[in-house]
Design an enzyme around this catalytic site. Structure first.
Site, PDB file in Angstrom:
ATOM      1  N   GLY A  10       0.808  -1.218   0.000  1.00  0.00           N
ATOM      2  CA  GLY A  10       0.000   0.000   0.000  1.00  0.00           C
ATOM      3  C   GLY A  10       0.839   1.265   0.000  1.00  0.00           C
ATOM      4  N   LEU A  12       0.843   3.957   2.163  1.00  0.00           N
ATOM      5  CA  LEU A  12       1.440   4.370   3.440  1.00  0.00           C
ATOM      6  C   LEU A  12       2.598   3.452   3.812  1.00  0.00           C
ATOM      7  CD1 LEU A  12       1.544   6.093   5.958  1.00  0.00           C
ATOM      8  CD2 LEU A  12      -0.359   4.745   6.902  1.00  0.00           C
ATOM      9  N   ASP A  34      -1.859 -12.393   4.911  1.00  0.00           N
ATOM     10  CA  ASP A  34      -3.262 -11.969   4.894  1.00  0.00           C
ATOM     11  C   ASP A  34      -3.680 -11.853   6.354  1.00  0.00           C
ATOM     12  OD1 ASP A  34      -6.021 -11.811   4.922  1.00  0.00           O
ATOM     13  OD2 ASP A  34      -6.268 -13.128   3.196  1.00  0.00           O
ATOM     14  N   ALA A  58      -6.032  -2.639   5.365  1.00  0.00           N
ATOM     15  CA  ALA A  58      -7.407  -2.233   5.663  1.00  0.00           C
ATOM     16  C   ALA A  58      -8.276  -2.446   4.434  1.00  0.00           C
ATOM     17  CB  ALA A  58      -7.449  -0.746   6.047  1.00  0.00           C
ATOM     18  N   TYR A 123     -17.822   1.508   6.953  1.00  0.00           N
ATOM     19  CA  TYR A 123     -16.363   1.640   7.078  1.00  0.00           C
ATOM     20  C   TYR A 123     -15.997   2.273   8.423  1.00  0.00           C
ATOM     21  CZ  TYR A 123     -11.689   3.634   6.409  1.00  0.00           C
ATOM     22  OH  TYR A 123     -10.377   4.004   6.582  1.00  0.00           O
ATOM     23  N   LYS A 127     -13.937   0.523  11.529  1.00  0.00           N
ATOM     24  CA  LYS A 127     -12.669   1.064  12.044  1.00  0.00           C
ATOM     25  C   LYS A 127     -12.810   1.395  13.536  1.00  0.00           C
ATOM     26  CE  LYS A 127      -9.343   1.890   9.690  1.00  0.00           C
ATOM     27  NZ  LYS A 127      -8.173   1.050   9.299  1.00  0.00           N
TER      28      LYS A 127
HETATM   29  N1  LIG Z   1      -6.180   6.372   2.256  1.00  0.00           N
HETATM   30  C1  LIG Z   1      -6.796   7.236   3.060  1.00  0.00           C
HETATM   31  O1  LIG Z   1      -7.242   8.322   2.622  1.00  0.00           O
HETATM   32  C2  LIG Z   1      -6.935   6.949   4.530  1.00  0.00           C
HETATM   33  C3  LIG Z   1      -7.586   7.877   5.371  1.00  0.00           C
HETATM   34  C4  LIG Z   1      -7.702   7.590   6.735  1.00  0.00           C
HETATM   35  C5  LIG Z   1      -7.178   6.402   7.236  1.00  0.00           C
HETATM   36  N2  LIG Z   1      -6.564   5.532   6.398  1.00  0.00           N
HETATM   37  C6  LIG Z   1      -6.035   4.273   6.945  1.00  0.00           C
HETATM   38  O2  LIG Z   1      -4.642   4.241   6.696  1.00  0.00           O
HETATM   39  C7  LIG Z   1      -4.215   2.891   6.504  1.00  0.00           C
HETATM   40  C8  LIG Z   1      -3.349   2.773   5.260  1.00  0.00           C
HETATM   41  O3  LIG Z   1      -4.090   3.190   4.127  1.00  0.00           O
HETATM   42  P1  LIG Z   1      -3.428   3.335   2.683  1.00  0.00           P
HETATM   43  O4  LIG Z   1      -3.898   4.621   2.128  1.00  0.00           O
HETATM   44  O5  LIG Z   1      -1.964   3.042   2.720  1.00  0.00           O
HETATM   45  O6  LIG Z   1      -4.205   2.159   1.929  1.00  0.00           O
HETATM   46  P2  LIG Z   1      -3.731   1.271   0.671  1.00  0.00           P
HETATM   47  O7  LIG Z   1      -2.759   2.006  -0.167  1.00  0.00           O
HETATM   48  O8  LIG Z   1      -4.977   0.754   0.035  1.00  0.00           O
HETATM   49  O9  LIG Z   1      -2.976   0.070   1.405  1.00  0.00           O
HETATM   50  C9  LIG Z   1      -3.680  -0.866   2.164  1.00  0.00           C
HETATM   51  C10 LIG Z   1      -3.118  -2.231   1.807  1.00  0.00           C
HETATM   52  O10 LIG Z   1      -3.774  -3.216   2.635  1.00  0.00           O
HETATM   53  C11 LIG Z   1      -3.892  -4.376   1.839  1.00  0.00           C
HETATM   54  N3  LIG Z   1      -4.876  -5.300   2.398  1.00  0.00           N
HETATM   55  C12 LIG Z   1      -6.224  -5.267   2.293  1.00  0.00           C
HETATM   56  N4  LIG Z   1      -6.739  -6.326   2.925  1.00  0.00           N
HETATM   57  C13 LIG Z   1      -5.706  -7.051   3.427  1.00  0.00           C
HETATM   58  C14 LIG Z   1      -5.604  -8.251   4.166  1.00  0.00           C
HETATM   59  N5  LIG Z   1      -6.682  -8.949   4.504  1.00  0.00           N
HETATM   60  N6  LIG Z   1      -4.375  -8.691   4.529  1.00  0.00           N
HETATM   61  C15 LIG Z   1      -3.279  -8.000   4.178  1.00  0.00           C
HETATM   62  N7  LIG Z   1      -3.295  -6.866   3.460  1.00  0.00           N
HETATM   63  C16 LIG Z   1      -4.505  -6.397   3.095  1.00  0.00           C
HETATM   64  C17 LIG Z   1      -4.281  -3.852   0.480  1.00  0.00           C
HETATM   65  O11 LIG Z   1      -4.041  -4.864  -0.470  1.00  0.00           O
HETATM   66  P3  LIG Z   1      -4.974  -5.031  -1.775  1.00  0.00           P
HETATM   67  O12 LIG Z   1      -4.450  -4.029  -2.766  1.00  0.00           O
HETATM   68  O13 LIG Z   1      -4.752  -6.443  -2.163  1.00  0.00           O
HETATM   69  O14 LIG Z   1      -6.386  -4.727  -1.367  1.00  0.00           O
HETATM   70  C18 LIG Z   1      -3.366  -2.647   0.346  1.00  0.00           C
HETATM   71  O15 LIG Z   1      -2.137  -2.990  -0.256  1.00  0.00           O
HETATM   72  C19 LIG Z   1      -5.496   2.060   6.535  1.00  0.00           C
HETATM   73  O16 LIG Z   1      -5.694   1.555   7.849  1.00  0.00           O
HETATM   74  C20 LIG Z   1      -6.601   3.043   6.252  1.00  0.00           C
HETATM   75  O17 LIG Z   1      -7.843   2.653   6.825  1.00  0.00           O
HETATM   76  C21 LIG Z   1      -6.417   5.784   5.066  1.00  0.00           C
END
Ligand SMILES: NC(=O)c1ccc[n+]([C@@H]2O[C@H](COP(=O)([O-])OP(=O)(O)OC[C@H]3O[C@@H](n4cnc5c(N)ncnc54)[C@H](OP(=O)(O)O)[C@@H]3O)[C@@H](O)[C@H]2O)c1
Length: 289
Positions: A10, A12, A34, A58, A123, A127
């Site tokens: 991901g 972050l 996973d 997530a 969602y 969370k």
């Molecule tokens: N992005 C935002 O705007 C935002 C805002 C507030 C909070 N957050 C929180 O910040 C955190 C990081 O977000 P991010 O933006 O880095 O998201 P991201 O780029 O979508 O990265 C999340 C990663 O988690 C992986 N994932 C999903 N389900 C999984 C599982 N069961 N086991 C292992 N990996 C899994 C996804 O893989 P796949 O590609 O295979 O699905 C993806 O690579 C999350 O907790 C999110 O809720 C994000």
């Protein structure tokens, strides 16, 4: 410190790997860990013996979550609780990311860490459940609530980010209609990762808000992205009621940085300054991907 990062593919996670590089870091994508698989968590802990697990994994496609509540709660609540249990067994600390969507947006001043949560969506509820499950399982946790994350790895990662979506629409010259009655603070993943490193190294525990500085609507954010990209594609403000979405979002979700101030860790820079850096960085090595 031995640090295992989940959700390793991901946006972050990519910046966390860089910020935490002075430690012994292993980033595991979903194919290698996973988090919904209890056996995979156990064998990872037995193999890696982490001092810290940083959970970035997530299910955060907010509208999709409305149709898939079971999967939302599995990934965003049950799995983080299993990670917390594993941390308790192995004497490790769990760093977990949560969201402004745990709040209902009824306030008009920044939300503090101790403010009452009242999520409006599946969602946000999942969370919030994840936060509570972690707090009830181990004291050795750091829950970081953040908003509107944009990291350079989003150029090529599967779920991308808002900046990349806007740049794509602008490049196509499509008319853009963006909500102007939702206020938040966009957060640059590189700054968020640096702040998490500082919190971790200072051994801060509990719930901490970490976002960029300032605030804006999604419309203002989009208009700036398009302007800085040198595009003349028009961006039009719309109201939420004119663009109904499956999930309800808070109208106001700016987060106050009380804990960062209390522990003396610098808060991230203004979102607009960070956006400049993002656009500069993505024009570099990421441009060809
Ligand atoms: N992005 C935002 O705007 C935002 C805002 C507030 C909070 N957050 C929180 O910040 C955190 C990081 O977000 P991010 O933006 O880095 O998201 P991201 O780029 O979508 O990265 C999340 C990663 O988690 C992986 N994932 C999903 N389900 C999984 C599982 N069961 N086991 C292992 N990996 C899994 C996804 O893989 P796949 O590609 O295979 O699905 C993806 O690579 C999350 O907790 C999110 O809720 C994000």
């Amino acid at each position: 410190m031995k640090i295992v990062i989940t959700g390793g593919e991901g946006q972050l996670a990519a910046d966390l790997v860089q910020s935490l590089a002075r430690h012994d870091v292993v980033a595991l994508g979903r194919d290698r860990l996973d988090i919904t698989n209890p056996d995979a968590i156990e064998s990872m802990c037995a193999r890696e013996r982490p001092d810290v697990i940083v959970n970035t994994a997530a299910f955060h496609q907010v509208d999709l979550c409305e149709d898939q509540p079971e999967q939302s709660f599995l990934v965003n609540a049950a799995a983080p609780q299993r990670l917390a249990r594993a941390c308790a067994r192995y004497g490790a600390t769990l760093v977990h990311f949560s969201t402004d969507y745990v709040f209902d947006g009824a306030k008009s001043s920044p939300y503090r860490e101790a403010d009452t949560i009242n999520p409006l969506s599946v969602y946000g509820s999942s969370k919030a459940a994840g936060e509570m499950a972690i707090r009830g399982t181990t004291e050795r946790h750091l829950i970081v609530r953040t908003t509107g994350v944009f990291g350079v790895a989003g150029v090529s990662s599967r779920h991308g980010n808002f900046v990349e979506t806007m740049l794509r629409l602008a490049a196509r010259g499509d008319s853009m209609f963006v909500v102007a009655d939702q206020t938040l603070t966009p957060t640059y993943a590189g700054d968020l990762a640096e702040c998490v490193r500082a919190l971790l190294e200072a051994e801060v525990k509990g719930t901490v808000h970490v976002t960029g500085g300032g605030q804006c609507s999604w419309y203002e954010f989009a208009a700036d992205i398009v302007r800085l990209a040198g595009s003349s594609t028009p961006v039009t403000p719309v109201m939420q009621r004119d663009r109904p979405m499956p999930a309800r979002r808070p109208a106001y979700s700016v987060l106050a940085h009380d804990t960062l101030h209390r522990v003396g860790i610098a808060e991230p820079r203004h979102w607009r300054e960070a956006l400049h850096e993002y656009l500069t960085r993505r024009a570099g090595p990421y441009a060809s991907q």
